[in-house]
Design a protein around this motif. Sequence first.
Motif, short mmCIF file in Angstrom:
data_model
loop_
_atom_site.label_atom_id
_atom_site.label_comp_id
_atom_site.label_asym_id
_atom_site.label_seq_id
_atom_site.Cartn_x
_atom_site.Cartn_y
_atom_site.Cartn_z
N SER A 165 0.93 -0.94 0.33
CA SER A 165 0.08 -0.26 0.26
C SER A 165 0.91 1.70 -0.14
O SER A 165 1.93 1.46 0.79
CB SER A 165 -1.03 0.03 1.46
N THR A 166 -0.05 2.24 -0.95
CA THR A 166 1.18 3.12 -0.21
C THR A 166 -0.23 4.33 0.11
O THR A 166 -0.68 4.03 0.91
CB THR A 166 1.26 4.12 -2.02
N GLU A 167 0.70 5.80 0.77
CA GLU A 167 -0.13 6.92 1.99
C GLU A 167 -1.24 7.72 0.79
O GLU A 167 -2.21 8.02 1.25
CB GLU A 167 0.95 7.31 2.40
N THR A 168 -1.06 7.64 -0.75
CA THR A 168 -1.73 8.46 -0.65
C THR A 168 -2.02 8.34 -3.01
O THR A 168 -1.14 6.66 -2.70
CB THR A 168 -2.07 10.00 -0.76
N PHE A 169 -1.99 8.83 -3.41
CA PHE A 169 -2.71 8.16 -4.91
C PHE A 169 -1.28 7.74 -5.68
O PHE A 169 -0.31 8.89 -5.43
CB PHE A 169 -3.85 9.42 -5.47
N VAL A 170 -0.74 6.96 -6.20
CA VAL A 170 0.40 6.80 -6.42
C VAL A 170 -0.38 6.63 -7.84
O VAL A 170 -0.02 6.07 -8.89
CB VAL A 170 0.50 5.02 -6.01
N GLY A 171 1.05 7.40 -8.42
CA GLY A 171 1.11 7.52 -10.21
C GLY A 171 1.85 7.24 -11.11
O GLY A 171 1.44 6.39 -12.03
N ILE B 52 8.97 5.96 -6.85
CA ILE B 52 7.36 6.33 -7.20
C ILE B 52 7.19 7.60 -6.98
O ILE B 52 7.72 8.95 -6.43
CB ILE B 52 6.12 5.98 -5.87
N GLY B 53 6.24 8.23 -8.12
CA GLY B 53 5.91 9.81 -7.82
C GLY B 53 3.91 9.79 -7.26
O GLY B 53 3.59 8.82 -7.98
N GLU B 54 4.14 9.83 -6.16
CA GLU B 54 2.99 9.83 -5.32
C GLU B 54 1.92 10.86 -4.63
O GLU B 54 3.33 11.62 -4.08
CB GLU B 54 3.18 8.78 -3.50
N GLY B 55 1.48 11.22 -4.45
CA GLY B 55 1.46 12.47 -4.31
C GLY B 55 1.84 13.41 -4.97
O GLY B 55 1.90 13.73 -5.97
N THR B 56 1.95 14.57 -4.29
CA THR B 56 2.86 15.50 -4.82
C THR B 56 4.85 15.20 -4.39
O THR B 56 5.38 16.94 -4.05
CB THR B 56 2.32 17.04 -4.62
N THR C 244 -3.41 19.10 -6.19
CA THR C 244 -3.05 18.14 -7.66
C THR C 244 -1.91 17.12 -7.29
O THR C 244 -1.49 16.80 -6.01
CB THR C 244 -1.32 18.87 -8.65
N ARG C 245 -2.16 15.78 -7.95
CA ARG C 245 -0.90 14.34 -8.31
C ARG C 245 -0.37 14.10 -9.00
O ARG C 245 -0.63 14.94 -10.30
CB ARG C 245 -1.64 13.55 -7.23
N PHE C 246 1.11 13.42 -8.60
CA PHE C 246 1.89 12.74 -9.72
C PHE C 246 0.95 11.88 -10.39
O PHE C 246 -0.29 11.10 -10.26
CB PHE C 246 3.05 11.94 -8.97
N ASN C 247 1.12 11.77 -11.90
CA ASN C 247 0.46 10.88 -12.80
C ASN C 247 1.43 10.14 -13.37
O ASN C 247 2.44 9.73 -12.56
CB ASN C 247 -0.67 11.25 -13.82
N ASP C 248 1.62 10.06 -14.51
CA ASP C 248 2.63 9.08 -15.17
C ASP C 248 4.00 9.22 -15.22
O ASP C 248 4.50 10.39 -14.96
CB ASP C 248 2.57 9.03 -16.53
N GLY D 163 18.94 8.27 -16.63
CA GLY D 163 18.72 8.08 -15.25
C GLY D 163 17.94 9.04 -14.98
O GLY D 163 17.86 8.39 -13.36
N ARG D 164 17.42 9.36 -15.48
CA ARG D 164 16.84 10.82 -14.75
C ARG D 164 15.10 10.22 -14.46
O ARG D 164 14.76 9.20 -15.42
CB ARG D 164 16.52 12.42 -15.18
N PHE D 165 14.52 10.75 -13.33
CA PHE D 165 12.97 9.86 -13.22
C PHE D 165 12.32 11.13 -13.42
O PHE D 165 12.09 12.39 -12.56
CB PHE D 165 12.76 9.35 -11.72
N PHE D 166 11.67 11.56 -15.02
CA PHE D 166 10.67 11.86 -15.67
C PHE D 166 8.71 11.78 -14.83
O PHE D 166 8.70 10.33 -14.42
CB PHE D 166 10.02 11.85 -16.86
N ALA D 167 8.21 13.32 -14.38
CA ALA D 167 7.16 12.29 -14.20
C ALA D 167 6.28 13.70 -13.81
O ALA D 167 6.80 14.42 -13.35
CB ALA D 167 7.10 11.75 -12.13
N GLY D 168 4.92 13.88 -14.24
CA GLY D 168 3.97 15.10 -14.17
C GLY D 168 2.62 15.08 -13.47
O GLY D 168 2.61 14.48 -12.99
N THR D 169 2.62 16.22 -13.52
CA THR D 169 1.17 15.73 -12.34
C THR D 169 0.41 17.17 -12.94
O THR D 169 0.34 17.08 -13.78
CB THR D 169 1.59 17.11 -10.88
N MET D 170 -1.35 16.80 -12.32
CA MET D 170 -2.19 16.87 -12.91
C MET D 170 -3.09 17.75 -11.88
O MET D 170 -2.98 17.31 -10.93
CB MET D 170 -3.47 15.66 -13.46
#
Length: 299
Positions: free
Chosen positions: A53-59, A71-75, A100-104, A111-118
């Motif tokens: 389990s994660t603490e909140t929405f995990v993108g 992970i990108g989780e919540g913000t 907002t929260r992280f998505n994909d 080796g950089r971790f790209f992730a976006g929010t919505m």
Amino acid sequence: MSSIKVECVVKEPNEIGEGPVWEEKDATLLYVDITGQRISRWSSLTTQTESMSTETFVGCVVPRRSGGYMIGEGTRFAAVDWQKRSITTIAHVDTDKSKTRFNDGKVDPAGRFFAGTMGLEVRPAEVEKKQGSLYSLQADHSVIKHFDQVDLSNGMDWSLDHRYFYYIDSLKYMLEAFDYDMQTGAISNRRTVYRLEKDEGIPDGMCIDAEGKLWMACYNGGRVLRIDPQTGTRLQTVKLPVAKTTSCCFGGKDYTDLYVTSAYKGMDEEARAQQPQAGCIFRVSGLGVKGIPPNSFAG
């Protein structure tokens, strides 16, 4: 032409299954259930699924070179110790925004971790617009913000020669390309590659194959499209038995299988009765094309 076969392999349905990543060493599929707030690993050898389990929405979830996952989780960007089932915050984003929260997300070739929010959803696939941004987490754990004014940050990948970055802001209903600088991770010169047709749904997660073509899952479209980013043409459509297809990745032996995640959140009982496999994960074989191994976060 080899015959294409679509089979449901992960039968435990996800509210919003997303972000599949193949782990070659264990022959497992790593993925998240965003609103179900869990990270899962499905073994293709035993067909068993392990989850935490994660603490909140995990993108999104990605492998990490030093072990475990990011992970990108919540913000927040966070590190996951799978053995201990523990999560440690690495960096916070969108600190000036409340909703907002992280998505994909995905790891670039360096080796950089790209992730976006919505913006948070008002209703499924209905969000407050222009609230999101695209970020990358560097190996030293610093964060770069590439741009904002994003409606729903989604699928991404890099060209095989690492010169281009492909990106989807779902509610723009198109696939975009940028010039990409592998040395710095900078992106520039934004342009449109492909516009979705009315019946194709909402562009969601995507991945690249070994021929440099993109596979894009279409939410509410029940399909995955193969796009040539050089010409902006659709080369192939693979239909699935569920409407809410969310993302895809190549895996299996020699990366010849395409795994497709899906969602059931937002469907009423009648719709779920018509699509009993909604939220399950599908394996598409016989495509006659291979994928490439995923990158791991360097930090």
